[in-house]
Design a protein around this motif. Structure first.
Motif, PDB file in Angstrom:
ATOM      1  N   ARG A 130       0.822  -1.216   0.000  1.00  0.00           N
ATOM      2  CA  ARG A 130       0.000   0.000   0.000  1.00  0.00           C
ATOM      3  C   ARG A 130       0.852   1.260   0.000  1.00  0.00           C
ATOM      4  NH1 ARG A 130      -5.351  -0.179   1.781  1.00  0.00           N
ATOM      5  NH2 ARG A 130      -5.086   1.869   2.676  1.00  0.00           N
ATOM      6  N   GLN A 131       0.285   2.311  -0.577  1.00  0.00           N
ATOM      7  CA  GLN A 131       0.920   3.624  -0.537  1.00  0.00           C
ATOM      8  C   GLN A 131       0.443   4.418   0.670  1.00  0.00           C
ATOM      9  OE1 GLN A 131       0.017   5.440  -4.291  1.00  0.00           O
ATOM     10  NE2 GLN A 131       1.250   3.983  -5.445  1.00  0.00           N
ATOM     11  N   THR A 132      -0.710   4.034   1.223  1.00  0.00           N
ATOM     12  CA  THR A 132      -1.278   4.718   2.382  1.00  0.00           C
ATOM     13  C   THR A 132      -1.404   3.724   3.534  1.00  0.00           C
ATOM     14  OG1 THR A 132      -3.513   4.218   1.627  1.00  0.00           O
ATOM     15  CG2 THR A 132      -2.579   6.332   0.940  1.00  0.00           C
ATOM     16  N   PRO A 133      -1.432   4.207   4.768  1.00  0.00           N
ATOM     17  CA  PRO A 133      -1.533   3.295   5.918  1.00  0.00           C
ATOM     18  C   PRO A 133      -2.863   2.545   5.937  1.00  0.00           C
ATOM     19  CG  PRO A 133      -1.023   5.550   6.626  1.00  0.00           C
ATOM     20  CD  PRO A 133      -1.329   5.596   5.174  1.00  0.00           C
ATOM     21  N   ALA A 134      -2.875   1.390   6.585  1.00  0.00           N
ATOM     22  CA  ALA A 134      -4.093   0.605   6.786  1.00  0.00           C
ATOM     23  C   ALA A 134      -4.492   0.692   8.253  1.00  0.00           C
ATOM     24  CB  ALA A 134      -3.855  -0.843   6.382  1.00  0.00           C
ATOM     25  N   PHE A 135      -5.781   0.602   8.496  1.00  0.00           N
ATOM     26  CA  PHE A 135      -6.317   0.686   9.845  1.00  0.00           C
ATOM     27  C   PHE A 135      -7.151  -0.552  10.151  1.00  0.00           C
ATOM     28  CE2 PHE A 135      -5.353   4.939   8.538  1.00  0.00           C
ATOM     29  CZ  PHE A 135      -4.881   5.550   9.687  1.00  0.00           C
ATOM     30  N   GLN A 136      -7.367  -0.795  11.440  1.00  0.00           N
ATOM     31  CA  GLN A 136      -8.219  -1.901  11.867  1.00  0.00           C
ATOM     32  C   GLN A 136      -9.544  -1.819  11.125  1.00  0.00           C
ATOM     33  OE1 GLN A 136      -8.317  -4.904  12.969  1.00  0.00           O
ATOM     34  NE2 GLN A 136      -7.972  -4.607  15.142  1.00  0.00           N
ATOM     35  N   GLY A 137     -10.083  -2.953  10.749  1.00  0.00           N
ATOM     36  CA  GLY A 137     -11.360  -2.995  10.047  1.00  0.00           C
ATOM     37  C   GLY A 137     -11.206  -3.161   8.544  1.00  0.00           C
ATOM     38  N   ILE A 138      -9.970  -3.087   8.046  1.00  0.00           N
ATOM     39  CA  ILE A 138      -9.750  -3.295   6.617  1.00  0.00           C
ATOM     40  C   ILE A 138     -10.101  -4.747   6.294  1.00  0.00           C
ATOM     41  CG2 ILE A 138      -7.291  -3.914   6.766  1.00  0.00           C
ATOM     42  CD1 ILE A 138      -7.062  -2.035   4.178  1.00  0.00           C
ATOM     43  N   ARG A 139     -10.815  -4.954   5.218  1.00  0.00           N
ATOM     44  CA  ARG A 139     -11.296  -6.296   4.882  1.00  0.00           C
ATOM     45  C   ARG A 139     -10.537  -6.842   3.681  1.00  0.00           C
ATOM     46  NH1 ARG A 139     -17.747  -5.647   6.213  1.00  0.00           N
ATOM     47  NH2 ARG A 139     -17.399  -5.437   8.452  1.00  0.00           N
ATOM     48  N   TRP A 140      -9.256  -7.075   3.906  1.00  0.00           N
ATOM     49  CA  TRP A 140      -8.446  -7.695   2.876  1.00  0.00           C
ATOM     50  C   TRP A 140      -8.898  -9.131   2.681  1.00  0.00           C
ATOM     51  CZ3 TRP A 140      -3.708  -5.571   5.785  1.00  0.00           C
ATOM     52  CH2 TRP A 140      -3.340  -4.327   5.255  1.00  0.00           C
ATOM     53  N   ASN A 141      -8.776  -9.614   1.473  1.00  0.00           N
ATOM     54  CA  ASN A 141      -9.022 -11.020   1.191  1.00  0.00           C
ATOM     55  C   ASN A 141      -7.744 -11.803   1.454  1.00  0.00           C
ATOM     56  OD1 ASN A 141     -11.762 -10.924   0.525  1.00  0.00           O
ATOM     57  ND2 ASN A 141     -11.286 -10.218  -1.530  1.00  0.00           N
ATOM     58  N   PHE A 142      -7.857 -13.116   1.371  1.00  0.00           N
ATOM     59  CA  PHE A 142      -6.754 -14.015   1.689  1.00  0.00           C
ATOM     60  C   PHE A 142      -6.469 -14.889   0.473  1.00  0.00           C
ATOM     61  CE2 PHE A 142      -5.156 -18.084   3.345  1.00  0.00           C
ATOM     62  CZ  PHE A 142      -4.142 -17.654   4.191  1.00  0.00           C
ATOM     63  N   LEU A 143      -5.193 -15.059   0.170  1.00  0.00           N
ATOM     64  CA  LEU A 143      -4.738 -15.920  -0.922  1.00  0.00           C
ATOM     65  C   LEU A 143      -3.761 -16.929  -0.338  1.00  0.00           C
ATOM     66  CD1 LEU A 143      -4.470 -16.449  -4.070  1.00  0.00           C
ATOM     67  CD2 LEU A 143      -2.474 -14.934  -3.943  1.00  0.00           C
ATOM     68  N   TYR A 144      -4.043 -18.210  -0.510  1.00  0.00           N
ATOM     69  CA  TYR A 144      -3.107 -19.236  -0.057  1.00  0.00           C
ATOM     70  C   TYR A 144      -1.842 -19.177  -0.906  1.00  0.00           C
ATOM     71  CZ  TYR A 144      -6.776 -21.567   2.638  1.00  0.00           C
ATOM     72  OH  TYR A 144      -7.759 -21.868   3.555  1.00  0.00           O
ATOM     73  N   GLU A 145      -0.684 -19.321  -0.279  1.00  0.00           N
ATOM     74  CA  GLU A 145       0.570 -19.358  -1.025  1.00  0.00           C
ATOM     75  C   GLU A 145       0.618 -20.610  -1.909  1.00  0.00           C
ATOM     76  OE1 GLU A 145       4.931 -18.318   0.306  1.00  0.00           O
ATOM     77  OE2 GLU A 145       4.432 -20.356   0.945  1.00  0.00           O
ATOM     78  N   GLU A 146       0.211 -21.746  -1.362  1.00  0.00           N
ATOM     79  CA  GLU A 146       0.295 -23.015  -2.074  1.00  0.00           C
ATOM     80  C   GLU A 146      -0.772 -23.148  -3.168  1.00  0.00           C
ATOM     81  OE1 GLU A 146       0.134 -27.800  -1.102  1.00  0.00           O
ATOM     82  OE2 GLU A 146       0.407 -26.387   0.524  1.00  0.00           O
ATOM     83  N   PHE A 147      -1.960 -22.617  -2.918  1.00  0.00           N
ATOM     84  CA  PHE A 147      -3.069 -22.711  -3.879  1.00  0.00           C
ATOM     85  C   PHE A 147      -3.385 -21.303  -4.369  1.00  0.00           C
ATOM     86  CE2 PHE A 147      -3.648 -25.752  -0.386  1.00  0.00           C
ATOM     87  CZ  PHE A 147      -3.630 -26.961  -1.073  1.00  0.00           C
ATOM     88  N   SER A 148      -2.507 -20.720  -5.130  1.00  0.00           N
ATOM     89  CA  SER A 148      -2.588 -19.291  -5.429  1.00  0.00           C
ATOM     90  C   SER A 148      -3.418 -18.967  -6.665  1.00  0.00           C
ATOM     91  CB  SER A 148      -1.188 -18.710  -5.564  1.00  0.00           C
ATOM     92  OG  SER A 148      -0.506 -19.365  -6.609  1.00  0.00           O
ATOM     93  N   THR A 149      -4.614 -19.521  -6.739  1.00  0.00           N
ATOM     94  CA  THR A 149      -5.467 -19.213  -7.878  1.00  0.00           C
ATOM     95  C   THR A 149      -6.754 -18.502  -7.492  1.00  0.00           C
ATOM     96  OG1 THR A 149      -6.493 -21.401  -7.723  1.00  0.00           O
ATOM     97  CG2 THR A 149      -4.610 -21.185  -9.220  1.00  0.00           C
TER      98      THR A 149
END
Length: 128
Positions: free
Chosen positions: A29-48
């Protein structure tokens, strides 16, 4: 104000991770993140495919940060919440183990890396 996910979703966190956010130079990110951000998750092993597994960041004492505080630390501990009960049973219970690595995703961009350090409610949350 950030409403704790346990209150919002009605069940305890599924697992805990240590994380490190990528710097802007690493593609983060170019800007800071704060609590409550709803990032998704990508498995390293199953990266599709990315999944709705939201982080909730903890302070150094293991207390959930409130969003009024400073931006989240670029590294630390987060508890993770699987939003879809069906996917918890059909996908995540088989894939998530201590040591599983993944990424925080903002759209198609990796903004942080994490590793599972503890299984919490992953196996019991689907019994409800």
């Amino acid at each position: 104000m950030h409403k704790p996910y346990q209150e919002l979703l009605g069940y305890p966190p599924d697992f805990e991770v240590t994380y490190r956010l990528f710097t802007e130079e690493e593609g983060g990110r170019q800007t800071p993140a704060f609590q409550g951000i709803r990032w998704n998750f990508l498995y390293e092993e199953f990266s599709t495919e990315t999944f709705m597994i939201w982080p909730e960041f903890l302070d150094k004492n293991g207390v959930i940060l409130s969003e009024e505080l400073e931006p989240i630390c670029p590294y630390g501990i987060a508890i993770m919440w699987i939003v879809s009960p069906d996917l918890r049973r059909t996908i995540h219970q088989q894939r998530i183990k201590v040591g599983t690595r993944g990424y925080f995703m903002e759209g198609s961009r990796k903004v942080g890396v994490c590793e599972v350090t503890q299984i919490l409610g992953l196996l019991t949350n689907s019994i409800k």
